[in-house]
Enzyme design. Sequence first.
Site, short mmCIF file in Angstrom:
data_model
loop_
_atom_site.label_atom_id
_atom_site.label_comp_id
_atom_site.label_asym_id
_atom_site.label_seq_id
_atom_site.Cartn_x
_atom_site.Cartn_y
_atom_site.Cartn_z
N GLY A 1 0.84 -1.20 0.00
CA GLY A 1 0.00 0.00 0.00
C GLY A 1 0.87 1.25 0.00
O GLY A 1 0.52 2.27 0.58
N HIS B 1 -13.38 10.49 11.09
CA HIS B 1 -12.25 10.42 10.18
C HIS B 1 -12.49 11.30 8.95
O HIS B 1 -13.60 11.80 8.74
CB HIS B 1 -12.00 8.98 9.73
CG HIS B 1 -11.38 8.12 10.78
ND1 HIS B 1 -12.11 7.51 11.78
CD2 HIS B 1 -10.08 7.78 11.00
CE1 HIS B 1 -11.30 6.83 12.56
NE2 HIS B 1 -10.07 6.97 12.11
N LYS C 1 -12.28 8.01 3.97
CA LYS C 1 -12.20 6.71 4.63
C LYS C 1 -13.35 5.83 4.15
O LYS C 1 -14.50 6.27 4.11
CB LYS C 1 -12.23 6.85 6.14
CG LYS C 1 -11.99 5.53 6.88
CD LYS C 1 -11.73 5.75 8.36
CE LYS C 1 -11.49 4.44 9.08
NZ LYS C 1 -10.33 3.70 8.56
N THR D 1 -10.04 1.26 14.59
CA THR D 1 -9.76 1.69 15.96
C THR D 1 -10.99 1.61 16.83
O THR D 1 -10.93 1.16 17.99
CB THR D 1 -9.22 3.13 15.96
OG1 THR D 1 -8.05 3.19 15.13
CG2 THR D 1 -8.86 3.58 17.37
#
Length: 271
Positions: A10, A157, A161, A168
């Site tokens: 990535g 976020h 995303k 988390t």
Amino acid sequence: MADLRLIVSGAAGRMGRMVVRTIHESDGFKLTGALEREDSPWLGQDPALLAGCPAKGLEIVADPLPLLLDADAIIDFSSPAASVALAGLAAQARIADVIGTTGLTDEDLDKIDAAARHAPIVRSGNMSIGVNLLAALTRRAAAALGKDFDIEIVEMHHRMKVDSPSGTALLLGDAAAEGRGVSLKDHSARGRDGLTGARRVGDIGFAALRGGTVVGDHSVIFAGEGERVTLSHQAEDRALFARGALKAVMWAKDRKPGLYSMADVLGLSED
């Protein structure tokens, strides 16, 4: 001591670039390979240049097999399918694998568990020291406060995303469930809309917010009769996740095969 030779999977993504930059800025590490998906527009590009570092002469590639011959470990912030495949290759090569990929299914996790029988694998929904301390505190608070306190986990976020709740948030949910001695799968409330009825006793609720360029905010709210306890963490720089990943890979490189977490790396695991 020779530098630890690392493959970054990535490598063209937000976290991948940060990991590449952090490797460049840290002693004891050497980037020897960079991976992206087969249809990535970044194939053939120098990962160091993408990360804002001096050119290193490497190219981002899609095939991991040639890279494994010259690597001690993998740091992986990619996609679930790629992470599962790389875990299997790490097992075959008997090298450490640090996985920060989120959005993994139960089936994905089972395959990673199987790979960990042959290689040391550190998997975590968040690599930061602060978040893993937050998880340890959440576990203890959940055990101490019991079911008289409702638990809600709120995360925010950036707008790009793709998975929700965040890895988390699920890490924190697992910690809360563990503190209560229950399974998160059986006590999870992921969305509320319309006439949902009263809150089910014992549920661990999740709320996901998306917008702007937020790196990551997480709060665990314990709501009781007439009082609330809130534990929270705000991430201000992705570099903290990259530093955590390097700490994890250094810790894992000489470990026996097994599935580990950042709590193990940081000495926060409970016996």
